[in-house]
Design an enzyme around this catalytic site. Structure first.
Site, PDB file in Angstrom:
ATOM      1  N   GLN A 171      39.238  38.349  35.672  1.00 23.70           N
ATOM      2  CA  GLN A 171      38.221  39.059  34.900  1.00 23.70           C
ATOM      3  C   GLN A 171      37.029  38.155  34.598  1.00 23.70           C
ATOM      4  O   GLN A 171      35.882  38.591  34.637  1.00 23.70           O
ATOM      5  CB  GLN A 171      38.830  39.577  33.594  1.00 23.70           C
ATOM      6  CG  GLN A 171      37.855  40.267  32.665  1.00 23.70           C
ATOM      7  CD  GLN A 171      37.339  41.582  33.223  1.00 23.70           C
ATOM      8  OE1 GLN A 171      37.906  42.108  34.173  1.00 23.70           O
ATOM      9  NE2 GLN A 171      36.277  42.094  32.651  1.00 23.70           N
ATOM     10  N   GLU A 172      37.303  36.900  34.293  1.00 24.75           N
ATOM     11  CA  GLU A 172      36.238  35.982  33.886  1.00 24.75           C
ATOM     12  C   GLU A 172      35.336  35.585  35.045  1.00 24.75           C
ATOM     13  O   GLU A 172      34.116  35.565  34.913  1.00 24.75           O
ATOM     14  CB  GLU A 172      36.852  34.709  33.267  1.00 24.75           C
ATOM     15  CG  GLU A 172      37.485  34.911  31.904  1.00 24.75           C
ATOM     16  CD  GLU A 172      36.454  35.093  30.800  1.00 24.75           C
ATOM     17  OE1 GLU A 172      35.250  34.957  31.073  1.00 24.75           O
ATOM     18  OE2 GLU A 172      36.855  35.372  29.663  1.00 24.75           O
TER      19      GLU A 172
END
Length: 759
Positions: A650-651
């Protein structure tokens, strides 16, 4: 991720964590003996991990053990490690050897490109230019970007004529639109310094030929006007400055144009328009000076607009009482003015900012103007304001009013769902179920149905009807299988806890795809791909593919990613071409591209009614790269490896060099200030911001920070993720320092914006 400053100086024991666990550097595992034949492979892994000292040691040993004919490739790799470790002088020595000794044009080109980059790092511009020019004699795949670098080097040396020559030779066709504009802007600026104004004007016009963003076009036109002014063509310059103001008065270009016209004493503009331009340019005090003066004797038809912009400027300067007065002039004296709705909304916003209650203002506006286009919005904002204060009863009444009176409004569907949520929060399960059951009769879409069914299941479980709850959750799972609420329904049905277990989870392998796996994915695609003519790409000849690979070898990672993204966008409708690009990207560990390609293939398959995707395609979309680092770091904290892999995906999409607009860096997107704070707790006094782009550091810091948050929130991983994304202070504000009692209600009603998407 702002550093948790409120806790930074508190003793670890007071933070609820053992000081011995978090105040010292974690021990490194013992290094096993490595067979000589394996050293290059292990060295490459160390380089990919950002463990530069180990990579340098291994490649140095491998070079000593290999024959002279095999050394150049290893020396290039060793030089690359020195460059990444911030040791350009050592890299230059090695690369010079390769250039002198190697008979391979490919090795020489790669060495020259890296050599030029090392000289750039040292600011040795003539040497960098020379190396780049020699590189272009051997390789042209990355020519556009190389010429850009050469031009920048000439500009540093103030050799504008040579810089212009290089910029003019750049092939714009393989560059993204933003980069094309940047090159042309630089070229135009260079022509202006050379006083070749006609060429500068022509170059700006080239940007206008393809640019579609109005505010940017205005900036380019403003630069054209500046060029005309420099060429002493004042009449043309004045006309163009005025055109910018007339066509884009709210752009920053209009402000620049106004300043230029004032200098030329040629501004033909009303004080009202001047005030609006200053306000749009965030010159709030200057805007107020103009507007207040204008308000004294402005024409009757400008009174309302003048006071509206005065109110906005007062707001920006935190002068809320005066903002109220300005808005009231419009509201009370000009109730039929087109800006009256904006004034009411602004007045309510100012009331909230000043610590007041905006609900009454929203309510009064709705009562006075029920047919106004913004009346439904007023009801919505009133309800949301009450919801934030957990005044669910009054919030429900506004939600009900909204979807009853304005059933076609964009807020109506959501208002009905939130009316049910209010009943649920008040413990009225019957009312919640009736509202949601009614909502199901409308057009909610697959995701909306999954969401409503999930909440119906929650309400049923609260009343003790477990069978009804399971029935609702099964329907939710089927409605939109990959959506948040379908997955949440699955967890609710399975009884998944939102507290991370204290025991260690099973270790995961670092998965890679075999030839058989790739063929299996290709066969699956062939089963549903209905394209009559494929746009299959030949990665050996495609200009973007060649450029992307060349840029990757030069260690220009962002440029390489940008180029492969352009290629991905070109073939986004062709699953076979996407698979070819995914395989190339996976080999290079360009995970943002391989993940994007895999996700797009899955989406295309879903659109065309394909069977479930092969597990190995999901492996490509959800890689386990760096799991060897994660397992080692996560074990002492019993941190779930899958959870941390999900966080990295996600990051950063597994891009070690990712940098966000806010400055977060690396795989785990740690902000530099937070990195310093973590380093202090891990006793890493030599930590530098750039270390955050090294996976071995990013994983260690990210694991430590997430586990710190898990300790703080009693291993509630929803709270920990919210804290990781929004900051621990923000999370504490949202929870008011108490454990989350109802995670689903918290997700719906408290989490907002990016943090909600993140969780």
């Amino acid at each position: 991720h702002p550093p948790p400053t409120a806790m930074a100086t508190t003793a670890p024991e007071a933070q609820g964590m053992a000081s011995t666990e978090r105040s010292s550097t974690l021990p490194s595992p013992p290094t096993p003996t490595i067979a000589p034949a394996m050293r290059p492979q292990v060295a490459q892994q160390a380089l990919d991990d950002g463990d530069y000292s180990r990579a340098i040691a291994l490649w140095s040993a491998a070079i000593e053990e290999t024959s002279p004919s095999q050394r150049p490739a290893l020396q290039i790799s060793l030089a690359r490690a020195h460059v990444r470790a911030g040791q350009p002088h050592e890299a230059i020595k090695l690369l010079a050897l390769v250039i002198d000794k190697s008979d391979s044009p490919e090795d020489q080109a790669e060495a020259l490109g890296l050599l030029a980059g090392a000289y750039e790092t040292l600011g040795e511009w003539p040497a960098a230019i020379s190396a780049f020019e020699r590189y272009l004699e051997l390789a042209t795949g990355a020519e556009s970007y190389v010429r850009w670098h050469i031009a920048q080097a000439y500009l540093v040396q103030q050799e504008d004529d040579k810089a212009a020559q290089q910029l003019g030779k750049i092939d714009l066709s393989i560059l993204p639109t933003a980069m094309q504009a940047e090159v042309l802007e630089e070229l135009a600026s260079t022509y202006r310094r050379l006083e070749d104004y006609d060429l500068a004007l022509e170059t700006y016009e080239r940007i206008l030929d393809f640019s579609r963003f109005a505010s940017y076009r205005a900036l380019v036109m403003e630069k054209q006007a500046e060029t005309l002014r420099e060429a002493e063509r004042d009449d043309e310059a004045i006309a163009l400055f005025q055109r910018v103001i007339d066509e884009q008065p709210s752009s920053y270009a209009a402000y620049l144009a106004l300043l230029a016209l004032d200098e030329m004493e040629a501004a033909k503009i009303t004080d009202l328009k001047r005030g609006e331009i200053l306000y749009a340019a965030r010159q709030y005090a200057g805007a107020l000076d103009v507007l207040e003066h204008h308000a004294v004797a402005c024409p009757p038809d400008e009174v309302a607009e003048t006071h509206y912009y005065m109110g906005l400027a007062y707001e920006k300067l935190d002068r809320y009482g005066e903002a109220f007065q300005a808005y009231n002039v419009l509201i009370e004296k000009h109730p039929q003015d087109p800006l009256v709705g904006d004034a009411w909304m602004a007045k309510a916003r100012a009331a909230a900012a000043y610590g007041g209650d905006p609900v009454g203002l929203y309510h009064e506006f709705w009562l006075r103007y029920p047919d106004h286009a913004r009346a439904p919005e007023a009801l919505w904002l009133a309800a949301k304001s009450l919801e934030r204060r957990e005044d669910w009863k009054r919030a429900a009444s506004y939600y009900q009013q909204l979807h009853t009176d304005y059933p076609e409004n964009e807020y109506a569907v959501e208002a009905r769902l939130r009316e049910g949520l209010a009943a649920y929060a008040l413990g009225d399960m019957t009312g919640a179920q009736q509202t949601w059951a009614s909502a199901l009769q409308g057009d909610l879409g697959d995701k909306g149905r999954a969401r409503t069914l999930t909440w119906l299941g929650l309400a049923a479980r609260t009343t003790g009807d477990e069978q009804a709850a399971r029935d609702y959750w099964e329907k939710a799972m089927a409605a939109s299988p990959w959506s948040y609420y379908s997955l949440r329904a699955h967890d609710l049905d399975a009884g998944v806890s939102l507290k991370l277990p204290a025991e260690r989870t099973a270790m995961l392998p670092e998965q890679s795809l075999t030839e058989q796996d790739w063929q299996g994915i290709a066969d699956w695609i062939d089963g549903w791909n209905t394209l009559t003519e494929t746009a299959a790409i030949d990665l050996a000849t495609d200009p973007l593919a060649i450029a992307g690979a060349a840029l990757w070898r030069l260690d220009w990672h962002e440029e390489s990613l940008t180029t492969y993204r352009l290629l991905r966008n070109q073939v986004k409708e062709d699953p076979s071409a996407l698979l070819s690009l995914a395989r190339l990207s996976d080999d290079l560990k360009l995970h943002p591209i391989s993940i994007s390609c895999a996700a797009r293939i899955i989406a295309l398959g879903h659109e065309l009614g394909a069977a479930e995707p092969p597990p190995k395609l999901l492996t490509l979309a959800y890689p386990t790269t760096y799991v060897h680092l994660i397992e080692a770091e996560a074990a002492p904290y019993a941190l779930d490896t899958l959870l941390f892999l999900a966080l990295i995906r996600q990051e950063s999409r597994f891009d070690p060099w990712a940098t966000s607009y806010a400055g977060a860096m690396g795989l785990t997107q740690v902000m530099p200030d937070t990195g310093d704070w973590i380093a202090s707790h891990l006793d890493q006094a030599s930590h530098r911001d750039e270390d955050l782009t090294r996976p071995v550091v990013s994983v260690r810091f990210g694991v430590w920070y997430l586990s710190w948050l898990l300790d703080r929130y009693d291993r509630d991983w929803i709270a920990a993720l919210g804290g990781y994304n929004a900051g621990q202070g923000t999370m504490d504000h949202w929870t008011q320092g108490a454990p989350i009692a109802d995670h689903d209600l918290f997700f719906e009603a408290t989490l907002v914006g990016q943090a909600k998407d993140y969780v």
